[in-house]
Design a protein around this motif. Structure first.
Motif, PDB file in Angstrom:
ATOM      1  N   ILE A 154      -8.535  14.054  -2.246  1.00 22.34           N
ATOM      2  CA  ILE A 154      -7.897  14.838  -1.290  1.00 22.34           C
ATOM      3  C   ILE A 154      -6.546  13.877  -1.435  1.00 22.34           C
ATOM      4  O   ILE A 154      -5.583  14.466  -0.959  1.00 22.34           O
ATOM      5  CB  ILE A 154      -8.325  15.171  -0.111  1.00 22.34           C
ATOM      6  N   ARG A 155      -6.404  12.688  -1.697  1.00 19.71           N
ATOM      7  CA  ARG A 155      -5.485  11.758  -1.660  1.00 19.71           C
ATOM      8  C   ARG A 155      -5.773  10.645  -2.408  1.00 19.71           C
ATOM      9  O   ARG A 155      -6.915  10.081  -2.672  1.00 19.71           O
ATOM     10  CB  ARG A 155      -5.025  11.315  -0.327  1.00 19.71           C
ATOM     11  N   ILE A 156      -4.641   9.647  -3.069  1.00 15.42           N
ATOM     12  CA  ILE A 156      -4.892   8.549  -3.473  1.00 15.42           C
ATOM     13  C   ILE A 156      -4.291   7.272  -2.877  1.00 15.42           C
ATOM     14  O   ILE A 156      -3.093   7.560  -2.515  1.00 15.42           O
ATOM     15  CB  ILE A 156      -4.347   8.455  -4.813  1.00 15.42           C
ATOM     16  N   VAL A 157      -5.234   6.434  -2.785  1.00 21.31           N
ATOM     17  CA  VAL A 157      -4.363   5.244  -1.930  1.00 21.31           C
ATOM     18  C   VAL A 157      -4.403   4.032  -2.809  1.00 21.31           C
ATOM     19  O   VAL A 157      -5.386   3.657  -3.688  1.00 21.31           O
ATOM     20  CB  VAL A 157      -5.400   4.812  -0.938  1.00 21.31           C
ATOM     21  N   LYS A 158      -3.111   3.242  -3.193  1.00 20.17           N
ATOM     22  CA  LYS A 158      -2.885   2.374  -4.002  1.00 20.17           C
ATOM     23  C   LYS A 158      -2.536   1.201  -3.150  1.00 20.17           C
ATOM     24  O   LYS A 158      -1.960   1.251  -2.399  1.00 20.17           O
ATOM     25  CB  LYS A 158      -1.698   2.587  -4.936  1.00 20.17           C
ATOM     26  N   HIS A 159      -3.635   0.130  -3.698  1.00 18.56           N
ATOM     27  CA  HIS A 159      -3.249  -1.061  -3.125  1.00 18.56           C
ATOM     28  C   HIS A 159      -2.691  -2.123  -4.373  1.00 18.56           C
ATOM     29  O   HIS A 159      -3.218  -2.106  -5.378  1.00 18.56           O
ATOM     30  CB  HIS A 159      -4.532  -1.895  -2.613  1.00 18.56           C
ATOM     31  N   ALA A 160      -1.559  -2.608  -3.934  1.00 18.20           N
ATOM     32  CA  ALA A 160      -0.991  -3.492  -4.948  1.00 18.20           C
ATOM     33  C   ALA A 160      -0.186  -4.909  -4.616  1.00 18.20           C
ATOM     34  O   ALA A 160       0.023  -5.216  -3.287  1.00 18.20           O
ATOM     35  CB  ALA A 160       0.248  -2.698  -5.784  1.00 18.20           C
TER      36      ALA A 160
ATOM     37  N   ALA B 101      -7.206  12.025 -14.334  1.00 21.93           N
ATOM     38  CA  ALA B 101      -8.342  11.470 -13.955  1.00 21.93           C
ATOM     39  C   ALA B 101      -8.732  11.132 -12.574  1.00 21.93           C
ATOM     40  O   ALA B 101      -9.604  10.924 -11.897  1.00 21.93           O
ATOM     41  CB  ALA B 101      -8.714  10.068 -14.755  1.00 21.93           C
ATOM     42  N   LEU B 102      -7.406  10.311 -11.897  1.00 20.22           N
ATOM     43  CA  LEU B 102      -7.431  10.140 -10.500  1.00 20.22           C
ATOM     44  C   LEU B 102      -7.907  11.451  -9.747  1.00 20.22           C
ATOM     45  O   LEU B 102      -8.742  11.575  -8.721  1.00 20.22           O
ATOM     46  CB  LEU B 102      -6.237   9.718 -10.032  1.00 20.22           C
ATOM     47  N   GLY B 103      -7.458  12.603  -9.999  1.00 23.73           N
ATOM     48  CA  GLY B 103      -7.573  14.024  -9.190  1.00 23.73           C
ATOM     49  C   GLY B 103      -9.212  14.335  -9.314  1.00 23.73           C
ATOM     50  O   GLY B 103      -9.741  14.805  -8.625  1.00 23.73           O
ATOM     51  N   ARG B 104      -9.883  13.916 -10.316  1.00 21.58           N
ATOM     52  CA  ARG B 104     -11.293  13.863 -10.374  1.00 21.58           C
ATOM     53  C   ARG B 104     -12.108  12.810  -9.713  1.00 21.58           C
ATOM     54  O   ARG B 104     -13.197  12.883  -9.609  1.00 21.58           O
ATOM     55  CB  ARG B 104     -11.726  13.960 -12.049  1.00 21.58           C
ATOM     56  N   GLY B 105     -11.367  12.136  -9.193  1.00 19.53           N
ATOM     57  CA  GLY B 105     -12.009  10.927  -8.360  1.00 19.53           C
ATOM     58  C   GLY B 105     -12.276   9.577  -9.171  1.00 19.53           C
ATOM     59  O   GLY B 105     -12.980   8.941  -8.533  1.00 19.53           O
ATOM     60  N   GLU B 106     -11.773   9.614 -10.407  1.00 20.40           N
ATOM     61  CA  GLU B 106     -11.884   8.317 -11.281  1.00 20.40           C
ATOM     62  C   GLU B 106     -10.980   7.205 -10.554  1.00 20.40           C
ATOM     63  O   GLU B 106      -9.635   7.362 -10.595  1.00 20.40           O
ATOM     64  CB  GLU B 106     -11.936   8.527 -12.433  1.00 20.40           C
ATOM     65  N   TYR B 107     -11.564   6.125 -10.251  1.00 22.74           N
ATOM     66  CA  TYR B 107     -10.877   4.747  -9.636  1.00 22.74           C
ATOM     67  C   TYR B 107     -10.173   4.243 -11.234  1.00 22.74           C
ATOM     68  O   TYR B 107     -10.500   4.216 -12.210  1.00 22.74           O
ATOM     69  CB  TYR B 107     -11.876   3.827  -9.248  1.00 22.74           C
TER      70      TYR B 107
ATOM     71  N   THR C 242       0.886  -1.197   0.176  1.00 17.68           N
ATOM     72  CA  THR C 242       0.024   0.016  -0.156  1.00 17.68           C
ATOM     73  C   THR C 242       0.823   1.262  -0.079  1.00 17.68           C
ATOM     74  O   THR C 242       2.000   1.361   0.679  1.00 17.68           O
ATOM     75  CB  THR C 242      -0.984   0.226   1.157  1.00 17.68           C
ATOM     76  N   ILE C 243       0.507   2.138  -0.741  1.00 18.18           N
ATOM     77  CA  ILE C 243       1.232   3.588  -0.806  1.00 18.18           C
ATOM     78  C   ILE C 243       0.106   4.538  -1.060  1.00 18.18           C
ATOM     79  O   ILE C 243      -0.870   4.402  -1.913  1.00 18.18           O
ATOM     80  CB  ILE C 243       2.311   3.740  -1.943  1.00 18.18           C
ATOM     81  N   GLU C 244       0.621   5.642  -0.381  1.00 19.37           N
ATOM     82  CA  GLU C 244      -0.387   6.762  -0.482  1.00 19.37           C
ATOM     83  C   GLU C 244       0.260   8.082  -1.383  1.00 19.37           C
ATOM     84  O   GLU C 244       1.342   8.371  -0.924  1.00 19.37           O
ATOM     85  CB  GLU C 244      -1.077   7.238   0.779  1.00 19.37           C
ATOM     86  N   PHE C 245      -0.591   8.580  -2.128  1.00 23.42           N
ATOM     87  CA  PHE C 245       0.022   9.936  -2.816  1.00 23.42           C
ATOM     88  C   PHE C 245      -1.079  11.103  -2.647  1.00 23.42           C
ATOM     89  O   PHE C 245      -2.255  11.065  -2.404  1.00 23.42           O
ATOM     90  CB  PHE C 245      -0.066   9.674  -4.202  1.00 23.42           C
TER      91      PHE C 245
ATOM     92  N   TYR D 201      -5.930   2.143  -8.145  1.00 26.92           N
ATOM     93  CA  TYR D 201      -5.627   3.432  -7.525  1.00 26.92           C
ATOM     94  C   TYR D 201      -6.626   4.007  -7.067  1.00 26.92           C
ATOM     95  O   TYR D 201      -7.998   4.040  -7.926  1.00 26.92           O
ATOM     96  CB  TYR D 201      -5.060   4.236  -8.412  1.00 26.92           C
ATOM     97  N   ASN D 202      -6.920   4.296  -5.746  1.00 31.03           N
ATOM     98  CA  ASN D 202      -8.468   4.533  -4.941  1.00 31.03           C
ATOM     99  C   ASN D 202      -8.478   5.925  -4.443  1.00 31.03           C
ATOM    100  O   ASN D 202      -7.948   6.289  -3.571  1.00 31.03           O
ATOM    101  CB  ASN D 202      -8.454   3.621  -3.901  1.00 31.03           C
ATOM    102  N   PRO D 203      -9.115   6.737  -5.328  1.00 30.69           N
ATOM    103  CA  PRO D 203      -9.342   8.095  -4.886  1.00 30.69           C
ATOM    104  C   PRO D 203      -9.784   8.338  -3.621  1.00 30.69           C
ATOM    105  O   PRO D 203     -11.026   7.777  -3.356  1.00 30.69           O
ATOM    106  CB  PRO D 203      -9.798   8.957  -5.972  1.00 30.69           C
ATOM    107  N   VAL D 204      -9.486   9.109  -2.617  1.00 28.20           N
ATOM    108  CA  VAL D 204     -10.185   9.481  -1.621  1.00 28.20           C
ATOM    109  C   VAL D 204     -10.850  10.871  -1.655  1.00 28.20           C
ATOM    110  O   VAL D 204     -10.357  11.789  -1.527  1.00 28.20           O
ATOM    111  CB  VAL D 204      -9.350   9.374  -0.212  1.00 28.20           C
ATOM    112  N   PRO D 205     -12.192  10.938  -1.720  1.00 30.76           N
ATOM    113  CA  PRO D 205     -13.049  12.119  -2.099  1.00 30.76           C
ATOM    114  C   PRO D 205     -13.188  13.381  -0.788  1.00 30.76           C
ATOM    115  O   PRO D 205     -13.082  12.809   0.228  1.00 30.76           O
ATOM    116  CB  PRO D 205     -14.225  11.700  -2.309  1.00 30.76           C
ATOM    117  N   GLY D 206     -12.942  14.328  -1.264  1.00 29.21           N
ATOM    118  CA  GLY D 206     -13.114  15.670  -0.310  1.00 29.21           C
ATOM    119  C   GLY D 206     -14.454  15.924  -0.495  1.00 29.21           C
ATOM    120  O   GLY D 206     -15.568  15.373  -1.049  1.00 29.21           O
ATOM    121  N   PRO D 207     -15.058  16.960   0.553  1.00 27.11           N
ATOM    122  CA  PRO D 207     -16.243  17.493   0.483  1.00 27.11           C
ATOM    123  C   PRO D 207     -17.017  17.911  -1.021  1.00 27.11           C
ATOM    124  O   PRO D 207     -18.077  17.475  -1.470  1.00 27.11           O
ATOM    125  CB  PRO D 207     -16.075  18.709   1.290  1.00 27.11           C
ATOM    126  N   ASP D 208     -15.845  18.234  -1.930  1.00 21.49           N
ATOM    127  CA  ASP D 208     -16.494  18.625  -3.324  1.00 21.49           C
ATOM    128  C   ASP D 208     -16.404  17.525  -4.225  1.00 21.49           C
ATOM    129  O   ASP D 208     -16.677  17.816  -5.468  1.00 21.49           O
ATOM    130  CB  ASP D 208     -15.547  19.967  -3.639  1.00 21.49           C
TER     131      ASP D 208
END
Length: 405
Positions: free
Chosen positions: A114-120, A76-82, A24-27, A103-110
């Motif tokens: 707000i961050r990307i969590v990757k499981h590999a 695409a990840l920044g827009r919240g697309e898995y 696991t790594i976070e971006f 690559y799993n985007p963690v969404p903020g209120p909008d």
């Protein structure tokens, strides 16, 4: 009643379990590395201090990092697309690794990440095995005729080698039954039905098969029918690998026909390189008066004079044959009971695939009657010459006597 704190604790437990089993790594949304667990660090060979604050591009080839596809990936990840796929990544020191990752985007209120969590998961071994299998299948496809069937014998696909062998185009065979390649009488027989039933049970088949191409052209295939099994071990299709051996089959038939013709017209006997009899045909046995069981395993010297069998000349004959030298001549041999037999014969060393002699085949024609006549004629001529010489001598003596008188 399910309490919120229980849900939170359950989620924490799930994340802890995932952290133990996956890399696991976070971006940050721009791809900057925030954190990584021990599994990920062990996979890529870096320490946390070496990667934290670096961009994800340290794990990809420079050409990919500069590409528009890579930029679009992070957009695409920044827009919240898995994102999920198999990815090639570069580890410390340039070592290549393949990962199955999400690559799993963690969404903020909008709704934006707000961050990307990757499981590999490291799938390098499976990827290499798959590449190896694909490479082998590609090599087989280049060198052999390949055709795929369902369990009922319907054609699913075929390669160009097979189409070239049978003379059809792909659209002329896909969807049709295998029976288009066999004789109608065979296709309707119980053996043909049993053949496909055995394949349906997962039983492998291998033989030389006579098949028919477009327009009734006869071909011979050395082929294997291979049941392919699913993950539960159940056959779901048949793949046939074949080599066109028509030319070889015709060549062998030609050679077999010639050998059969020789066997009908000549005496044939086989020896090992030491001169031991291996086999003989009826013509040879009739010439020497033996049965096969009386000579098989015996040495060739059984057919020659005992004095000749002990000479250097006889030993040299078998030495020459052992070196692969052909020998042909008229030979005096002896059959059963000491009967003299004259043969016009050739001793032919037979070579193996490496050009090394491994046996000797003798082709012989019985010329005993002809030789007997010639010998008798020669003897008669010799006697006539003696008689003439005797008469001439007597005449000379008579003339001398008259002269003296």
């Amino acid at each position: 009643m399910w309490l919120p704190w229980q849900s939170s604790r359950n989620a924490s437990a799930l994340l802890a379990a995932l952290d133990r089993s996956a890399a696991t790594i976070e971006f940050a949304p721009d791809g900057t590395i925030l954190d990584a667990n021990e599994n990920f660090l062990a996979l890529v060979g870096y320490t946390l201090a070496e990667v934290r604050g670096q961009h994800h591009r340290i794990f990809v080839e420079p050409s990919e990092a500069r590409s528009t596809e890579y930029a679009a990936f992070w957009t695409a990840l920044g827009r919240g697309e898995y994102q999920a796929a198999e990815y090639k990544r570069i580890c410390k020191g340039g070592r290549e690794v393949w990962i199955q990752a999400s690559y799993n985007p963690v969404p903020g209120p909008d709704g934006r990440a707000i961050r990307i969590v990757k499981h590999a998961t490291d799938v390098s071994r499976r990827k290499l095995d798959g590449a190896d299998a694909a490479g082998q299948l590609a090599a087989i496809g280049k060198s052999q005729a390949v055709i795929h069937f369902d369990l009922d014998g319907r054609i699913l696909d075929t390669n160009q080698n097979f189409l070239d062998a049978v003379g059809y185009r792909r659209e002329e065979v896909v969807g049709r039954h295998h029976r288009i390649f066999v004789e109608p009488t065979e296709a309707q027989g119980p053996d043909y039905a049993a053949f496909w039933q055995a394949l349906g049970r997962g039983e492998y088949q291998n033989a030389e098969y006579k098949r028919f191409g477009k327009g009734g052209k006869e071909i011979w295939l050395q082929a294997t029918y291979n049941p392919i099994r699913d993950l539960n071990g159940k056959p779901f299709k048949i793949v046939k690998y074949a080599t066109d051996v028509t030319a070889e089959k015709l060549r062998v038939a030609d050679l077999t026909g010639q050998i059969a013709a020789i066997n009908r017209s000549q005496g044939v006997i086989h020896f090992d390189l030491d001169g031991i009899v291996l086999d003989a045909n009826e013509n040879f046995l009739n010439a020497v008066g033996y049965r096969l069981e009386e000579i098989r395993g015996q040495h060739h010297r059984k057919f020659v004079d005992s004095e000749y069998a002990n000479t250097p000349e006889y030993r040299e004959l078998w030495s020459r044959l052992g070196r692969g030298e052909y020998v042909a001549d008229i030979f005096k041999r002896f059959g059963k009971g000491g009967r003299a037999v004259w043969i016009q014969a050739s001793y032919n060393p037979i070579l193996d695939m490496n050009g090394k002699p491994f046996k000797v085949v003798k082709f012989a024609t019985d010329i005993t009657a002809k030789m007997t006549s010639q010998i008798q004629a020669t003897q008669a001529s010799a006697q006539t010459l003696v008689n003439v010489q005797t008469v001439a001598s007597s005449a000379e003596e008579l003339s001398a006597s008259i002269g003296e008188i």
